[in-house]
Scaffold this motif. Structure first.
Motif, short mmCIF file in Angstrom:
data_model
loop_
_atom_site.label_atom_id
_atom_site.label_comp_id
_atom_site.label_asym_id
_atom_site.label_seq_id
_atom_site.Cartn_x
_atom_site.Cartn_y
_atom_site.Cartn_z
N SER A 1 -4.96 -7.02 -2.93
CA SER A 1 -5.09 -8.47 -2.94
C SER A 1 -3.72 -9.13 -3.00
CB SER A 1 -5.94 -8.85 -4.15
OG SER A 1 -5.87 -10.23 -4.36
N CYS B 1 -6.52 -0.85 -5.47
CA CYS B 1 -7.14 -0.52 -4.17
C CYS B 1 -6.09 -0.47 -3.07
CB CYS B 1 -8.26 -1.50 -3.79
SG CYS B 1 -9.32 -0.84 -2.49
N GLY B 2 -5.25 0.54 -3.12
CA GLY B 2 -4.16 0.68 -2.14
C GLY B 2 -2.88 1.13 -2.82
N GLN C 1 -3.67 -1.77 7.44
CA GLN C 1 -4.30 -3.04 7.05
C GLN C 1 -4.46 -2.99 5.53
OE1 GLN C 1 -5.12 -5.72 9.02
NE2 GLN C 1 -5.54 -6.67 7.06
N SER C 2 -3.79 -3.89 4.81
CA SER C 2 -3.75 -3.75 3.36
C SER C 2 -5.07 -4.10 2.69
CB SER C 2 -2.65 -4.63 2.78
OG SER C 2 -2.62 -4.46 1.39
N THR C 3 -5.40 -3.31 1.65
CA THR C 3 -6.58 -3.64 0.84
C THR C 3 -6.16 -4.20 -0.51
OG1 THR C 3 -6.56 -1.28 0.31
CG2 THR C 3 -8.25 -2.02 1.84
N ASP D 1 0.83 -1.21 0.00
CA ASP D 1 0.00 0.00 0.00
C ASP D 1 0.86 1.26 0.00
OD1 ASP D 1 -3.09 -0.85 1.00
OD2 ASP D 1 -1.48 -2.30 1.31
N THR E 1 -12.46 3.29 -0.69
CA THR E 1 -13.36 2.38 -1.41
C THR E 1 -14.37 3.07 -2.31
OG1 THR E 1 -14.80 2.36 0.50
CG2 THR E 1 -13.23 0.54 0.32
N ASN F 1 -11.85 -6.38 -4.03
CA ASN F 1 -11.78 -4.92 -4.13
C ASN F 1 -11.61 -4.44 -5.56
OD1 ASN F 1 -12.16 -4.36 -1.43
ND2 ASN F 1 -10.00 -4.63 -0.95
N SER G 1 -16.25 -3.06 -3.23
CA SER G 1 -16.51 -4.49 -3.04
C SER G 1 -17.99 -4.85 -3.11
CB SER G 1 -15.92 -4.93 -1.71
OG SER G 1 -16.41 -4.10 -0.69
#
Length: 418
Positions: A135, A247-248, A131-133, A116, A388, A186, A223
């Protein structure tokens, strides 16, 4: 007859398909580029093709489906429809393509490890707590091994067992020709610029790419269960300047051809020396200013130029003009009395972000990264995905959200008086 291929000409330079450059890093990761973790990743033609293409479809609970999933040498994508039903699509070797995988996982199937991006972070410790989004196996790019070396992007990557699993919660569906398709949690978003990646570039429209490489309008949030509408007239083919959002982190795709027209680091260094040779001065302290060398430093140099972001007047660092009642953030420009943030200027060193080779005359606001006018104008128009469901323009060199009326400012330098 020799085939004009690398296998027979080991001395020939390998074919480069293109490069992926992570937005938010000015030439290298904060703690340096290491192995598969770096700020840019070049995709070269592989000595041996490793691409795959879909072949047999199994409706689950059949022994063949179970076998396809458990076979470590067989690529497959599993679509779980319910506890009782899974559709497994086997993939077979494709000798005409090379596959490159991108994601957060450090497992061996991932070619380019992406974490991220924290705007303006100076060290990796800044990025670890998030907290990673992104994948673990975010996406894959398939490049044709023969000219014109077309590159296509697909959501999701194969894991160490050569499988992609779309669980019960993932959006998935049967296509009109009886195949399966789906979206990752995501999503993988792509934006192709209009007019290529040039000084005439204009932002395109963000789309979502499916596991099979189809193009959709965006979901309501990243999502959401409901997929967007299919956009039949667009493709998953990457062009010079395409943006890929995981997404990150957001990646910029530059083709080998596009990069050949981009200023080199040498060119940027020459521009830096040219500005410094003109001996710009602080209009108040009359001291000569100089941009520090490209070797990225986090320490502000004493000769470093500073700018008032509301008016663009460039000065050396000084302590006066603090507006106490404005919590010390805003300062009054001694030249024109306009009040606003006062920040050090840094050269944009990542040449891949430049749309032209123009002189460094403009700076992004509020971070103070300096590059050409056309480059600041282009990036300030691009809505980059954030979180998001929001979008905002950001500096490509540090990922800070842009501020002010247009997100950048023209710099006003004072020349030497002698």
């Amino acid at each position: 007859m020799f085939s004009p291929d690398q296998e027979n000409h080991p001395s020939k330079a390998p074919v480069k398909y293109g490069e992926l450059i992570v937005l938010g890093y000015n030439g290298s990761l904060p703690n340096g580029d290491r192995g598969r973790r770096k700020s840019r990743f070049a995709l070269f033609k592989r000595p041996k093709a490793n691409g795959v293409k879909p072949s047999t479809v199994h409706i689950a609970c059949t022994p063949q489906a179970a076998k396809a999933i458990s076979n470590k040498d067989q690529h497959s994508i599993s679509y779980t429809l319910s506890r009782a039903q899974t559709v497994v699509v086997e993939y077979t070797h494709d000798s005409n393509t090379d596959m490159f995988q991108i994601g957060r996982s450090t497992e061996s199937p991932i070619d380019f490890v992406v974490t991220d991006t924290v705007p303006g972070s100076q060290s990796n410790s800044d990025t670890q707590s998030v907290q990673s989004t992104i994948s673990r196996f975010a996406c894959r790019i398939i490049c044709e091994r023969n000219p014109p070396f077309t590159a296509r992007i697909y959501a999701a990557g194969f894991d160490s067992s050569k499988n992609i699993f779309l669980g019960e919660k993932a959006a998935k569906w049967k296509t009109s020709d009886g195949q399966m398709d789906g979206l990752t949690t995501n999503g993988v978003l792509v934006m192709h610029p209009r007019n290529g990646f040039t000084e005439d570039s204009k932002p395109g429209i963000w789309r979502e790419i499916s596991v099979c490489g189809n193009v959709f309008s965006l979901r309501e949030t990243r999502s959401a269960q409901q997929r967007g509408k299919m956009v039949e007239i667009e493709t998953n083919q990457l062009q010079d300047g395409s943006l890929i959002d995981l997404c990150g982190a957001t990646l910029l795709w530059r083709t080998a051809e596009g990069l050949s027209h981009t200023p080199t680091v040498k060119h940027l260094e020459a521009l830096r020396q040219e500005i410094n040779a003109a001996r710009p001065q602080c209009p108040v302290g009359f001291n000569t200013l100089a941009f520090p060398s490209m070797k990225r430093k986090d320490v502000v140099d004493e000769k470093q130029p500073w700018v008032y972001l509301n008016c663009g007047h460039v000065h050396g660092y000084h302590n006066w003009g603090n507006k106490e009642e404005r919590d010390g953030k805003d300062r009054e420009c001694p030249m024109c009395r306009s009040i606003g943030p006062y920040v050090p200027l840094w050269l944009g060193c990542e040449a891949g972000f430049y749309v032209d080779a123009g002189p460094p005359t403009h700076a992004f606001s509020p971070c103070g990264h300096v590059c050409s006018e056309k480059t600041t104008a282009y990036w300030s128009q691009i809505p980059l995905p954030h979180g998001t469901h929001t979008f905002h323009a950001a500096c490509p060199f540090c990922a800070h959200q842009l501020a002010g009326e247009q997100g950048y400012i023209r710099l006003i330098f004072q020349g030497p008086l002698d």
